[in-house]
Scaffold this active site. Structure first.
Site, PDB file in Angstrom:
ATOM      1  CD  GLN A  47      -5.793  10.167   3.344  1.00  0.00           C
ATOM      2  OE1 GLN A  47      -6.541   9.225   3.615  1.00  0.00           O
ATOM      3  NE2 GLN A  47      -4.497  10.114   3.563  1.00  0.00           N
ATOM      4  CG  HIS A  58     -10.731   8.605   2.007  1.00  0.00           C
ATOM      5  ND1 HIS A  58     -11.741   7.713   1.763  1.00  0.00           N
ATOM      6  CD2 HIS A  58      -9.707   7.876   2.501  1.00  0.00           C
ATOM      7  CE1 HIS A  58     -11.337   6.500   2.084  1.00  0.00           C
ATOM      8  NE2 HIS A  58     -10.122   6.563   2.553  1.00  0.00           N
ATOM      9  CG  LEU A  69     -11.972   4.663  -1.758  1.00  0.00           C
ATOM     10  CD1 LEU A  69     -11.414   6.062  -1.672  1.00  0.00           C
ATOM     11  CD2 LEU A  69     -11.608   3.856  -0.548  1.00  0.00           C
ATOM     12  NE  ARG A  92      -4.877   6.434   0.914  1.00  0.00           N
ATOM     13  CZ  ARG A  92      -5.681   5.756   1.703  1.00  0.00           C
ATOM     14  NH1 ARG A  92      -6.359   6.382   2.641  1.00  0.00           N
ATOM     15  NH2 ARG A  92      -5.811   4.462   1.559  1.00  0.00           N
ATOM     16  CG  PHE A 129      -2.362   0.024   0.963  1.00  0.00           C
ATOM     17  CD1 PHE A 129      -2.931  -0.955   0.167  1.00  0.00           C
ATOM     18  CD2 PHE A 129      -3.191   0.998   1.508  1.00  0.00           C
ATOM     19  CE1 PHE A 129      -4.300  -0.950  -0.087  1.00  0.00           C
ATOM     20  CE2 PHE A 129      -4.555   1.006   1.261  1.00  0.00           C
ATOM     21  CZ  PHE A 129      -5.112   0.027   0.462  1.00  0.00           C
ATOM     22  NE  ARG A 167      -6.685   7.159   6.950  1.00  0.00           N
ATOM     23  CZ  ARG A 167      -7.070   6.099   6.224  1.00  0.00           C
ATOM     24  NH1 ARG A 167      -6.622   4.905   6.508  1.00  0.00           N
ATOM     25  NH2 ARG A 167      -7.917   6.257   5.237  1.00  0.00           N
ATOM     26  CD  GLU A 213      -3.033   3.774  -1.013  1.00  0.00           C
ATOM     27  OE1 GLU A 213      -3.767   4.688  -0.580  1.00  0.00           O
ATOM     28  OE2 GLU A 213      -1.926   3.524  -0.537  1.00  0.00           O
ATOM     29  CG  HIS A 259      -8.522   7.718  -1.446  1.00  0.00           C
ATOM     30  ND1 HIS A 259      -8.196   7.269  -2.695  1.00  0.00           N
ATOM     31  CD2 HIS A 259      -8.222   6.707  -0.597  1.00  0.00           C
ATOM     32  CE1 HIS A 259      -7.715   6.041  -2.603  1.00  0.00           C
ATOM     33  NE2 HIS A 259      -7.711   5.681  -1.336  1.00  0.00           N
TER      34      HIS A 259
HETATM   35  C1  LIG Z   1     -14.538   3.893   1.340  1.00  0.00           C
HETATM   36  C2  LIG Z   1     -13.524   3.849   2.429  1.00  0.00           C
HETATM   37  C3  LIG Z   1     -12.502   2.903   2.402  1.00  0.00           C
HETATM   38  C4  LIG Z   1     -11.564   2.848   3.410  1.00  0.00           C
HETATM   39  N1  LIG Z   1     -10.581   1.893   3.356  1.00  0.00           N
HETATM   40  C5  LIG Z   1      -9.699   1.803   4.366  1.00  0.00           C
HETATM   41  C6  LIG Z   1      -8.708   0.784   4.364  1.00  0.00           C
HETATM   42  O1  LIG Z   1      -8.618  -0.026   3.468  1.00  0.00           O
HETATM   43  N2  LIG Z   1      -7.861   0.710   5.405  1.00  0.00           N
HETATM   44  C7  LIG Z   1      -7.938   1.580   6.454  1.00  0.00           C
HETATM   45  O2  LIG Z   1      -7.159   1.438   7.371  1.00  0.00           O
HETATM   46  N3  LIG Z   1      -8.868   2.550   6.482  1.00  0.00           N
HETATM   47  C8  LIG Z   1      -9.748   2.687   5.466  1.00  0.00           C
HETATM   48  N4  LIG Z   1     -10.696   3.685   5.494  1.00  0.00           N
HETATM   49  C9  LIG Z   1     -10.795   4.547   6.662  1.00  0.00           C
HETATM   50  C10 LIG Z   1     -11.523   3.818   7.767  1.00  0.00           C
HETATM   51  O3  LIG Z   1     -12.480   2.961   7.235  1.00  0.00           O
HETATM   52  C11 LIG Z   1     -12.234   4.779   8.703  1.00  0.00           C
HETATM   53  O4  LIG Z   1     -11.383   5.769   9.082  1.00  0.00           O
HETATM   54  C12 LIG Z   1     -12.662   4.039   9.937  1.00  0.00           C
HETATM   55  O5  LIG Z   1     -13.504   2.972   9.580  1.00  0.00           O
HETATM   56  C13 LIG Z   1     -13.370   4.909  10.947  1.00  0.00           C
HETATM   57  O6  LIG Z   1     -13.808   4.083  11.992  1.00  0.00           O
HETATM   58  P1  LIG Z   1     -14.437   4.642  13.321  1.00  0.00           P
HETATM   59  O7  LIG Z   1     -14.648   3.473  14.201  1.00  0.00           O
HETATM   60  O8  LIG Z   1     -13.606   5.750  13.825  1.00  0.00           O
HETATM   61  O9  LIG Z   1     -15.798   5.271  12.865  1.00  0.00           O
HETATM   62  P2  LIG Z   1     -16.973   4.736  11.915  1.00  0.00           P
HETATM   63  O10 LIG Z   1     -16.761   3.366  11.425  1.00  0.00           O
HETATM   64  O11 LIG Z   1     -17.210   5.823  10.936  1.00  0.00           O
HETATM   65  O12 LIG Z   1     -18.186   4.646  12.885  1.00  0.00           O
HETATM   66  C14 LIG Z   1     -18.774   5.781  13.439  1.00  0.00           C
HETATM   67  C15 LIG Z   1     -19.883   5.326  14.319  1.00  0.00           C
HETATM   68  O13 LIG Z   1     -20.328   6.407  15.086  1.00  0.00           O
HETATM   69  C16 LIG Z   1     -21.721   6.472  15.022  1.00  0.00           C
HETATM   70  N5  LIG Z   1     -22.131   7.840  15.237  1.00  0.00           N
HETATM   71  C17 LIG Z   1     -21.697   8.958  14.610  1.00  0.00           C
HETATM   72  N6  LIG Z   1     -22.313  10.034  15.093  1.00  0.00           N
HETATM   73  C18 LIG Z   1     -23.151   9.600  16.062  1.00  0.00           C
HETATM   74  C19 LIG Z   1     -24.087  10.236  16.920  1.00  0.00           C
HETATM   75  N7  LIG Z   1     -24.280  11.547  16.897  1.00  0.00           N
HETATM   76  N8  LIG Z   1     -24.805   9.469  17.771  1.00  0.00           N
HETATM   77  C20 LIG Z   1     -24.642   8.129  17.798  1.00  0.00           C
HETATM   78  N9  LIG Z   1     -23.773   7.473  17.013  1.00  0.00           N
HETATM   79  C21 LIG Z   1     -23.039   8.214  16.155  1.00  0.00           C
HETATM   80  C22 LIG Z   1     -22.068   5.934  13.686  1.00  0.00           C
HETATM   81  O14 LIG Z   1     -23.393   5.493  13.668  1.00  0.00           O
HETATM   82  C23 LIG Z   1     -21.083   4.795  13.578  1.00  0.00           C
HETATM   83  O15 LIG Z   1     -21.569   3.665  14.228  1.00  0.00           O
HETATM   84  C24 LIG Z   1     -11.637   3.756   4.471  1.00  0.00           C
HETATM   85  C25 LIG Z   1     -12.662   4.703   4.502  1.00  0.00           C
HETATM   86  C26 LIG Z   1     -13.586   4.767   3.487  1.00  0.00           C
HETATM   87  C27 LIG Z   1     -14.645   5.806   3.509  1.00  0.00           C
END
Ligand SMILES: Cc1cc2nc3c(=O)[nH]c(=O)nc-3n(C[C@H](O)[C@H](O)[C@H](O)COP(=O)(O)OP(=O)(O)OC[C@H]3O[C@@H](n4cnc5c(N)ncnc54)[C@H](O)[C@@H]3O)c2cc1C
Ligand code: SF4
Ligand code: SF4
Ligand code: FES
Lengths: 609, 392
Positions: free
Chosen positions: A244, A385, A260, A319, A130, A420, A263, A246
């Site tokens: 970021q 992203h 998306l 990125r 990556f 990142r 990568e 992407h």
């Molecule tokens: C398309 C895509 C592909 C990606 N691919 C990769 C990858 O290959 N490798 C990598 O390392 N990272 C990747 N990322 C980044 C990574 O997926 C995210 O940064 C990560 O999943 C964020 O996780 P999190 O647990 O912080 O939040 P999230 O998974 O975004 O979860 C947020 C949670 O908070 C809850 N929430 C938000 N606001 C409230 C509220 N007011 N009240 C109650 N609940 C709330 C939501 O309902 C959800 O359950 C990717 C991101 C995207 C968009």
């Protein structure tokens, strides 16, 4: 009746008393909740969507950890160094160190909970290349690694019997008379009924802020609620200028613009080309990465098979570099028909290879764009992203600067610095999700008596949330949202200038005023117009944090590019831009980075040769 | 009933309640003018072009190709999109007390999926139209609905591929209504709790597990499940017989059980549970579930049939039993495990009862079957509460 204040308004809400409240059921929130529940604490998880649908599910390429299964030379020091350099040295060194050291264990733990990663011929977990990672380091499951991660954690949470409140939107954190965060108030989306959580410790794991921009890979949930709630509660925010973009989002059809393209396409051999067919990335190798980047196409192609004797392809630069390069190519008139550039894997790998390694990309293009990526190149361009900035946390405990409040995952800041690396987020979620769970549990256990969230704060939050439903005509939430997204796209996108950022801030002030008059049709039951009206205050707040952080940082670095200050300034390389609310005022200040110990600094001197 | 009166009935110019002759046809088509202005805003959100973006070069080209849906601000959009082709969306609107299909007419935009059109409706004509979505890329399984009578993901169904000028969108029939296209899928989260989780054997001395790719391929197929619950929706055992929800886990959870049963590291035997509590025997292999699975999981061939064979095995085949004994791989029986399990893994009936709605009780349950789906014309299962805070 007058003496018994338990019957005051706050007591009308459905109320739940817990030790640890986790807001967010993505990777970070679930990992934190698992930790607290395993400690035997009363634990509740709240999320805006159904359980198992959080944004993490969309992560594709993989989860980074120096397990050394493919390249035994890999170790935590190399991962640490890659992460810091990718982040333009603005990272919190201690977080980067803990992350690199603990990620392998967290992956093994996922496997013990039932995750099934792709294997090496010896039967170990295999790892893929990556951008910005020196060695093939991303454990993965095809291109649906996030799904594997979330399902594994979800069923682990089911197994432990954690209480999950799904489709509940948290509006505001609530403190007690001593200023400790003591719970939160929100509403059930299905019914519109309010619900109050009393908690000894609260973890924010609410993910991203991307919905404030027009073209984004993020889902409707990514409205920065956690970022905004923490800021409103007085927590320090850092690095909010670093967003970021992407480099590879879909550009066509317009309805999927921003979606998306992982990568992993480049990790598995895909190459970027402009309209003239040139692999333009060779012209955009920055000084910092020149020594380790291939100079010819032959060397770059040979690198995929043999990392030891060849240098890596410039298509896999970090990125920010790739996104800027694409931007320049398009500006120079060498873009694709729909305003992107070409990403070509069809001419470079066999159809079988592509379908096996990138099954969901194959389906995504086939079903949404009618493009067969085994035959034609994809058209791609930058998309909003990920946010590197967020809530300032202590590296060891994930504690924020407000007592009782913890943060992990994308909502927290520090690990990724100015940019990142791919794959470092999923590992961030499990490493610091766990640490937040431990930190919050320790805090909850050390706190005596029942938490007493202030009733006035709850009533105020509820009143504000219900205002859009009062039947008075006013601003349309959908239109306001569209305008906000356009403003951020135009004035605080990939390339920024001081005057535009100032304009952005002016517009945001207007949006704040208009938010007062926002009005939603319909009632409280599962009403998306009202739900959006309650998300907008967070989006305007995070947009302002990004714009004011960007205005303060008069240089270009990582995910923040200023046309009026096009180079990196060593003085800005020593500081975080911190923002906080003090006595009703919004402070924006530069604060020195934590100092890295000598033995870690040595890791960077070595590679200067 | 805490039902909120559907506000849209107060603004008849935006829609035509099909079942209500009083609403009149003349209202139904009245949106072409009034909507244009709002439309432009809605489209600006997703599709406008700007000077500064990478795309500036080709603004003219792209603008032309999408029929001039540039944002009102910077692309100088014409008031009327040149592409005048219209589409009628018949969308089911209502709540537990009942509902009906409402017609919305709007211009077609090239390349859109059904979910895009739903979003455009929300931004223009039906602000409070309830629908679930997250990823918009077929990855999260939120946006399940019945489109022209067929269970599918709204985000992966392209408008161009649907025949004719009318598209019906209805909520999943098997689950109780919350509002409009949103159903109460609690049933699935309750079922998820009934299956004892993965319990791995001891790792290798170095603390890791070794597994060959060919040994994990099949279960990786099952891990592709995005929990869209379309298979649950289409399965006649619960679609047509509400009461079976007490005794039947459904195809999604047979897939889940298959994952665990076939996992090379797992140590629990769930076969008696599948047979006695999860209703594996009710499935008569119609394969409807496999047909609708957006992840193309071979639910029947690869999960259900092998499970049925294993269950038959456990009951009748002493040789297979002996074989397992000899290889020393006796797994702990799931029913024993369940007895020791914490209270949250208790039987389903109590959990489910509130979510169960009987058609006789709600009496006037409205038909939510998609218009034009001739094979299903009976009443839907409206009604019922939704314990939304499903522990799980
Ligand atoms: C398309 C895509 C592909 C990606 N691919 C990769 C990858 O290959 N490798 C990598 O390392 N990272 C990747 N990322 C980044 C990574 O997926 C995210 O940064 C990560 O999943 C964020 O996780 P999190 O647990 O912080 O939040 P999230 O998974 O975004 O979860 C947020 C949670 O908070 C809850 N929430 C938000 N606001 C409230 C509220 N007011 N009240 C109650 N609940 C709330 C939501 O309902 C959800 O359950 C990717 C991101 C995207 C968009
Ligand atoms: S094959 Fe079995 S599980 Fe699938 S739809 Fe038919 S009866 Fe239901
Ligand atoms: S098995 Fe297929 S249809 Fe069923 S829930 Fe999973 S993805 Fe959906
Ligand atoms: S929105 Fe995620 S599957 Fe459709």
């Amino acid at each position: 009746m007058t003496t018994d204040n338990r019957h005051e308004p706050a007591a009308e809400y459905e109320t739940h008393l817990v030790d640890v409240l986790v807001i967010g059921a993505g990777g970070a929130g679930l990992r934190a909740a698992i930790e607290a529940k395993e400690r035997g604490l009363r634990t509740a998880v709240v999320c805006k969507s159904l359980f198992g649908k959080a944004h993490t599910v969309m992560a594709e390429g993989g989860i980074a950890a120096a397990m050394g299964n493919v390249y035994p030379e890999d170790n935590w020091q190399v991962h640490f160094r890659d992460t810091m350099r990718g982040g333009k040295m603005l990272n919190n060194w201690r977080m980067a160190q803990l992350h690199a050291q603990e990620a392998p264990d967290r992956i093994m733990e996922l496997e013990r909970w039932g995750a099934l990663f792709d294997r090496t011929p010896e039967g170990k977990i295999t790892q893929r290349d990556f951008g910005g990672h020196r060695y093939a380091r991303l454990a993965h499951v095809g291109d649906r690694t996030g799904l594997e991660l979330i399902r594994t954690l979800q069923y682990r949470a089911v197994d432990l019997g954690i209480d999950v409140f799904m489709e509940v939107k948290i509006l505001r954190l609530i403190s007690d008379s001593e200023g400790r965060i003591s719970g939160a108030v929100g509403y059930y989306r299905a019914t519109g009924e309010m619900v109050l959580f009393k908690a000894k410790a609260t973890v924010i794991a609410t993910g991203s802020i991307g919905k404030a921009w027009k073209f984004t890979s993020n889902s409707w949930e990514s409205t920065g609620d956690g970022h905004a709630m923490a800021f409103w509660a007085g927590a320090d925010m850092i690095d909010m200028e670093f967003v970021q973009f992407h480099p590879t989002g879909m550009v066509w059809p317009l309805s999927v613009r921003g979606l998306l393209v992982t990568e992993a396409v480049r990790g598995d051999g895909g190459a970027l080309r402009n309209s003239e067919g040139t692999r333009f990335m060779f012209n955009y190798v920055p000084e910092m990465f020149r020594a380790e980047t291939a100079e010819t196409e032959e060397e770059a192609d040979a690198w995929y098979e043999d990392h030891a004797n060849n240098r890596r392809t410039p298509d896999l630069l970090p990125r920010d570099e790739v996104a800027r390069a694409i931007n320049s190519e398009v500006k120079a008139g060498r873009g694709s028909p729909h305003g992107g550039v070409f990403l070509d894997i069809a001419s470079r790998r066999s159809p079988e290879f592509i379908k096996r390694r990138l099954p969901s990309m194959y389906t995504q293009f086939m079903e949404l764009a009618g493009v067969d990526i085994t035959k034609e190149p994809m058209e791609i361009g930058p998309t909003c992203h990920y946010v590197m900035g967020g809530i300032r946390v202590d590296a060891e405990t994930a504690a924020t600067t407000v007592p009782g409040l913890f943060a992990a995952g994308e909502a927290a800041a520090g690990l990724h610095g100015a940019n990142r690396l791919g794959g470092n987020s999923l590992s961030d979620l499990v490493v610091f999700g766990r640490r937040a769970g431990i930190g919050a549990s320790d805090f909850a256990e050390g706190r005596s008596g029942e938490p007493e969230p202030d009733k006035g704060q709850a009533a105020e939050a509820v009143g504000a949330a219900l205002a859009p439903l009062d039947g008075k005509p006013g601003e349309d939430p959908y239109a306001l949202h569209a305008e906000l997204q356009n403003s951020m796209h135009d004035l605080a996108g990939i390339i920024r200038t001081g005057s535009e950022l100032e304009q952005a801030l002016e517009r945001l002030d207007e949006f704040d005023e208009r938010l007062e008059r926002i009005a939603a049709d319909g009632g409280r039951q599962y009403n998306p117009a009202w739900n959006l009206a309650t998300d907008l205050p967070s989006m305007v707040t995070v947009a302002r944090l990004t714009a004011s952080g960007g205005l303060e940082r008069k240089e270009s670095r990582g995910g923040h590019t200023r046309d009026d200050f096009p180079t990196a300034d060593p003085e800005f390389g020593k500081v975080n831009v911190a923002q906080r609310r003090r006595n009703g005022r919004h402070e924006v200040v530069q604060e020195p980075l934590p100092q890295m110990p000598k033995e870690l600094q040595a890791l960077f001197e070595e590679d200067k040769h | 009933m805490a039902g909120v009166p559907p506000k849209d009935s107060g603004k008849p110019e935006t829609g035509n309640v099909t079942d209500d002759p009083a609403a009149g046809d003349e209202e139904g088509m009245a949106l072409s003018e009034g909507v244009t202005e709002k439309e432009a805003v809605g489209e600006a959100e997703g599709e406008g072009m700007t000077e500064k973006e990478a795309t500036a070069q080709v603004k003219g080209v792209a603008g032309a190709e999408v029929g001039g849906v540039g944002s009102s601000e910077d692309a100088g959009a014409s008031e009327e999109p040149p592409e005048t082709e219209q589409v009628t969306m018949k969308v089911w609107r209502g709540d537990p007390s009942g509902g009906a299909f409402v017609d919305y007419v709007l211009p077609r935009v090239e390349g859109e999926v059904v979910l895009d059109v739903v979003h455009r409706l929300q931004a223009t004509q039906a602000h409070d139209l309830a629908a679930r979505w997250n990823c918009k890329a077929g990855k999260c399984g939120s946006c399940s609905a019945e489109i022209n009578g067929k269970p599918c993901l709204m985000c992966m169904t392209r408008m161009e591929e649907l025949p004719g000028d009318t598209v019906t969108v209805a909520p999943m029939k098997t689950f109780p209504i919350i509002r409009d296209l949103v159903t109460d899928v609690t049933f699935n989260f309750v079922m998820a709790r009934q299956i004892p989780a993965f319990r791995p054997k001891e790792p290798e001395p170095d603390g890791t597990y070794r597994m060959q790719q060919i040994d994990v391929n099949r279960i990786q197929e099952f891990h592709k499940c995005i929990e869209c619950f379309l298979c649950q929706d289409v399965c006649h055992v619960i679609r047509d017989h509400e009461v079976n929800k007490l005794y039947y886990a459904g195809p999604r959870f047979f897939v889940r059980a298959a994952v665990l049963e076939m996992h090379p590291l797992d140590t629990i035997d769930r076969r008696d549970l599948l047979k006695e509590h999860l209703g594996l025997g009710f499935c008569n292999i119609t394969k409807c579930c496999t047909e609708v699975c957006p992840e193309h999981i071979h639910i029947t061939d690869n999960a259900i049939i092998p499970l049925k064979e294993r269950v038959a095995d456990s009951a009748y085949d002493p040789v297979a039993w002996l074989g397992r004994k000899i290889r020393g791989r006796r797994k702990a029986r799931a029913l024993e495990v369940l007895e020791l399990a914490p209270a949250h893994a208790a039987p389903t009936s109590d959990d489910l009862r509130p979510a169960m709605a009987t058609q006789d009780e709600s009496g006037e349950s409205a038909s939510r079957d998609s218009a034009g789906a001739p094979d299903r014309s009976d009443g839907g299962n409206a009604g019922g509460e939704h314990g939304n805070n499903t522990g799980g």
